[in-house]
Motif scaffolding. Structure first.
Motif, PDB file in Angstrom:
ATOM      1  N   SER A   1     -12.316 -21.228 -35.081  1.00  0.00           N
ATOM      2  CA  SER A   1     -12.235 -19.784 -34.842  1.00  0.00           C
ATOM      3  C   SER A   1     -13.524 -19.238 -34.242  1.00  0.00           C
ATOM      4  O   SER A   1     -13.498 -18.198 -33.581  1.00  0.00           O
ATOM      5  CB  SER A   1     -11.893 -19.050 -36.134  1.00  0.00           C
ATOM      6  OG  SER A   1     -12.939 -19.174 -37.072  1.00  0.00           O
ATOM      7  N   SER A   2     -14.641 -19.921 -34.446  1.00  0.00           N
ATOM      8  CA  SER A   2     -15.895 -19.421 -33.878  1.00  0.00           C
ATOM      9  C   SER A   2     -16.167 -19.981 -32.484  1.00  0.00           C
ATOM     10  O   SER A   2     -16.891 -19.365 -31.703  1.00  0.00           O
ATOM     11  CB  SER A   2     -17.068 -19.753 -34.800  1.00  0.00           C
ATOM     12  OG  SER A   2     -17.284 -21.150 -34.834  1.00  0.00           O
ATOM     13  N   GLN A   3     -15.578 -21.132 -32.140  1.00  0.00           N
ATOM     14  CA  GLN A   3     -15.858 -21.765 -30.857  1.00  0.00           C
ATOM     15  C   GLN A   3     -14.794 -21.517 -29.797  1.00  0.00           C
ATOM     16  O   GLN A   3     -15.068 -21.661 -28.611  1.00  0.00           O
ATOM     17  CB  GLN A   3     -16.033 -23.274 -31.045  1.00  0.00           C
ATOM     18  CG  GLN A   3     -17.200 -23.653 -31.916  1.00  0.00           C
ATOM     19  CD  GLN A   3     -18.528 -23.236 -31.302  1.00  0.00           C
ATOM     20  OE1 GLN A   3     -18.747 -23.398 -30.115  1.00  0.00           O
ATOM     21  NE2 GLN A   3     -19.405 -22.681 -32.128  1.00  0.00           N
ATOM     22  N   TYR A   4     -13.578 -21.213 -30.213  1.00  0.00           N
ATOM     23  CA  TYR A   4     -12.466 -21.045 -29.284  1.00  0.00           C
ATOM     24  C   TYR A   4     -11.828 -19.676 -29.481  1.00  0.00           C
ATOM     25  O   TYR A   4     -11.884 -19.100 -30.553  1.00  0.00           O
ATOM     26  CB  TYR A   4     -11.396 -22.115 -29.513  1.00  0.00           C
ATOM     27  CG  TYR A   4     -11.903 -23.517 -29.354  1.00  0.00           C
ATOM     28  CD1 TYR A   4     -12.249 -24.020 -28.110  1.00  0.00           C
ATOM     29  CD2 TYR A   4     -12.033 -24.360 -30.454  1.00  0.00           C
ATOM     30  CE1 TYR A   4     -12.713 -25.308 -27.970  1.00  0.00           C
ATOM     31  CE2 TYR A   4     -12.501 -25.645 -30.318  1.00  0.00           C
ATOM     32  CZ  TYR A   4     -12.840 -26.121 -29.067  1.00  0.00           C
ATOM     33  OH  TYR A   4     -13.298 -27.400 -28.934  1.00  0.00           O
ATOM     34  N   GLU A   5     -11.173 -19.212 -28.435  1.00  0.00           N
ATOM     35  CA  GLU A   5     -10.429 -17.969 -28.539  1.00  0.00           C
ATOM     36  C   GLU A   5      -9.142 -18.240 -29.307  1.00  0.00           C
ATOM     37  O   GLU A   5      -8.368 -19.116 -28.941  1.00  0.00           O
ATOM     38  CB  GLU A   5     -10.094 -17.436 -27.145  1.00  0.00           C
ATOM     39  CG  GLU A   5      -9.351 -16.138 -27.162  1.00  0.00           C
ATOM     40  CD  GLU A   5      -8.975 -15.684 -25.767  1.00  0.00           C
ATOM     41  OE1 GLU A   5      -8.076 -14.838 -25.687  1.00  0.00           O
ATOM     42  OE2 GLU A   5      -9.552 -16.175 -24.798  1.00  0.00           O
ATOM     43  N   VAL A   6      -8.924 -17.511 -30.388  1.00  0.00           N
ATOM     44  CA  VAL A   6      -7.766 -17.746 -31.239  1.00  0.00           C
ATOM     45  C   VAL A   6      -6.534 -17.038 -30.692  1.00  0.00           C
ATOM     46  O   VAL A   6      -5.453 -17.613 -30.622  1.00  0.00           O
ATOM     47  CB  VAL A   6      -8.046 -17.307 -32.689  1.00  0.00           C
ATOM     48  CG1 VAL A   6      -6.815 -17.468 -33.552  1.00  0.00           C
ATOM     49  CG2 VAL A   6      -9.201 -18.097 -33.261  1.00  0.00           C
ATOM     50  N   GLY A   7      -6.662 -15.798 -30.309  1.00  0.00           N
ATOM     51  CA  GLY A   7      -5.511 -15.033 -29.834  1.00  0.00           C
ATOM     52  C   GLY A   7      -4.679 -14.539 -30.998  1.00  0.00           C
ATOM     53  O   GLY A   7      -5.176 -14.309 -32.090  1.00  0.00           O
ATOM     54  N   GLU A   8      -3.397 -14.381 -30.766  1.00  0.00           N
ATOM     55  CA  GLU A   8      -2.476 -13.919 -31.799  1.00  0.00           C
ATOM     56  C   GLU A   8      -1.194 -14.717 -31.690  1.00  0.00           C
ATOM     57  O   GLU A   8      -1.050 -15.554 -30.805  1.00  0.00           O
ATOM     58  CB  GLU A   8      -2.201 -12.422 -31.638  1.00  0.00           C
ATOM     59  CG  GLU A   8      -1.750 -12.048 -30.255  1.00  0.00           C
ATOM     60  CD  GLU A   8      -1.760 -10.557 -30.036  1.00  0.00           C
ATOM     61  OE1 GLU A   8      -0.783 -10.079 -29.450  1.00  0.00           O
ATOM     62  OE2 GLU A   8      -2.719  -9.888 -30.445  1.00  0.00           O
ATOM     63  N   ALA A   9      -0.253 -14.470 -32.571  1.00  0.00           N
ATOM     64  CA  ALA A   9       0.962 -15.282 -32.621  1.00  0.00           C
ATOM     65  C   ALA A   9       1.766 -15.177 -31.325  1.00  0.00           C
ATOM     66  O   ALA A   9       2.368 -16.160 -30.884  1.00  0.00           O
ATOM     67  CB  ALA A   9       1.827 -14.875 -33.809  1.00  0.00           C
ATOM     68  N   ALA A  10       1.789 -14.018 -30.697  1.00  0.00           N
ATOM     69  CA  ALA A  10       2.558 -13.854 -29.466  1.00  0.00           C
ATOM     70  C   ALA A  10       1.847 -14.485 -28.261  1.00  0.00           C
ATOM     71  O   ALA A  10       2.504 -14.985 -27.354  1.00  0.00           O
ATOM     72  CB  ALA A  10       2.800 -12.376 -29.194  1.00  0.00           C
ATOM     73  N   ARG A  11       0.510 -14.458 -28.263  1.00  0.00           N
ATOM     74  CA  ARG A  11      -0.277 -15.040 -27.167  1.00  0.00           C
ATOM     75  C   ARG A  11      -1.355 -15.928 -27.773  1.00  0.00           C
ATOM     76  O   ARG A  11      -2.491 -15.506 -27.963  1.00  0.00           O
ATOM     77  CB  ARG A  11      -0.902 -13.939 -26.334  1.00  0.00           C
ATOM     78  CG  ARG A  11       0.136 -13.101 -25.599  1.00  0.00           C
ATOM     79  CD  ARG A  11      -0.543 -12.207 -24.625  1.00  0.00           C
ATOM     80  NE  ARG A  11      -1.425 -13.041 -23.796  1.00  0.00           N
ATOM     81  CZ  ARG A  11      -1.523 -12.929 -22.486  1.00  0.00           C
ATOM     82  NH1 ARG A  11      -0.816 -12.029 -21.856  1.00  0.00           N
ATOM     83  NH2 ARG A  11      -2.342 -13.685 -21.808  1.00  0.00           N
ATOM     84  N   MET A  12      -0.987 -17.157 -28.051  1.00  0.00           N
ATOM     85  CA  MET A  12      -1.899 -18.076 -28.715  1.00  0.00           C
ATOM     86  C   MET A  12      -2.972 -18.576 -27.756  1.00  0.00           C
ATOM     87  O   MET A  12      -2.679 -18.952 -26.631  1.00  0.00           O
ATOM     88  CB  MET A  12      -1.130 -19.274 -29.257  1.00  0.00           C
ATOM     89  CG  MET A  12      -0.136 -18.935 -30.309  1.00  0.00           C
ATOM     90  SD  MET A  12       0.728 -20.405 -30.823  1.00  0.00           S
ATOM     91  CE  MET A  12       2.152 -19.688 -31.561  1.00  0.00           C
ATOM     92  N   GLY A  13      -4.198 -18.579 -28.250  1.00  0.00           N
ATOM     93  CA  GLY A  13      -5.303 -19.135 -27.486  1.00  0.00           C
ATOM     94  C   GLY A  13      -5.500 -20.593 -27.857  1.00  0.00           C
ATOM     95  O   GLY A  13      -4.778 -21.155 -28.693  1.00  0.00           O
ATOM     96  N   PRO A  14      -6.480 -21.249 -27.245  1.00  0.00           N
ATOM     97  CA  PRO A  14      -6.706 -22.668 -27.517  1.00  0.00           C
ATOM     98  C   PRO A  14      -7.185 -22.959 -28.948  1.00  0.00           C
ATOM     99  O   PRO A  14      -7.106 -24.094 -29.412  1.00  0.00           O
ATOM    100  CB  PRO A  14      -7.753 -23.077 -26.494  1.00  0.00           C
ATOM    101  CG  PRO A  14      -8.403 -21.818 -26.072  1.00  0.00           C
ATOM    102  CD  PRO A  14      -7.378 -20.735 -26.227  1.00  0.00           C
ATOM    103  N   GLY A  15      -7.669 -21.962 -29.651  1.00  0.00           N
ATOM    104  CA  GLY A  15      -8.142 -22.178 -31.016  1.00  0.00           C
ATOM    105  C   GLY A  15      -7.135 -21.810 -32.087  1.00  0.00           C
ATOM    106  O   GLY A  15      -7.414 -21.953 -33.283  1.00  0.00           O
TER     107      GLY A  15
END
Length: 65
Positions: free
Chosen positions: A26-40
């Motif tokens: 969560s500190s190194q990658y963009e997490v995003g949200e459930a609808a638009r998930m990021g790589p973290g």
């Protein structure tokens, strides 16, 4: 009430690994949200799930047989 030490140690180890993975991801990658998930998103959720399972294992080590 004496805990099963093997289960307790295993639970603590799983909690430690899970928290490390969740906090690192969560500190190194963009997490995003459930609808638009990021790589973290997946590693973060997997880390929290691991920590939860480790907590259940650690708590179940205190049950009596």
């Amino acid at each position: 009430m004496k805990p099963d030490i093997r289960d307790l140690i295993a639970g603590i180890a799983i909690i430690s690994v899970g928290l490390f993975v969740a906090l690192y991801a969560s500190s190194q990658y963009e997490v995003g949200e459930a609808a638009r998930m990021g790589p973290g998103y997946f590693p973060t959720m997997l880390g929290w799930i691991m920590a939860g399972v480790g907590l259940i294992i650690a708590l179940l080590s205190f049950r009596t047989t």
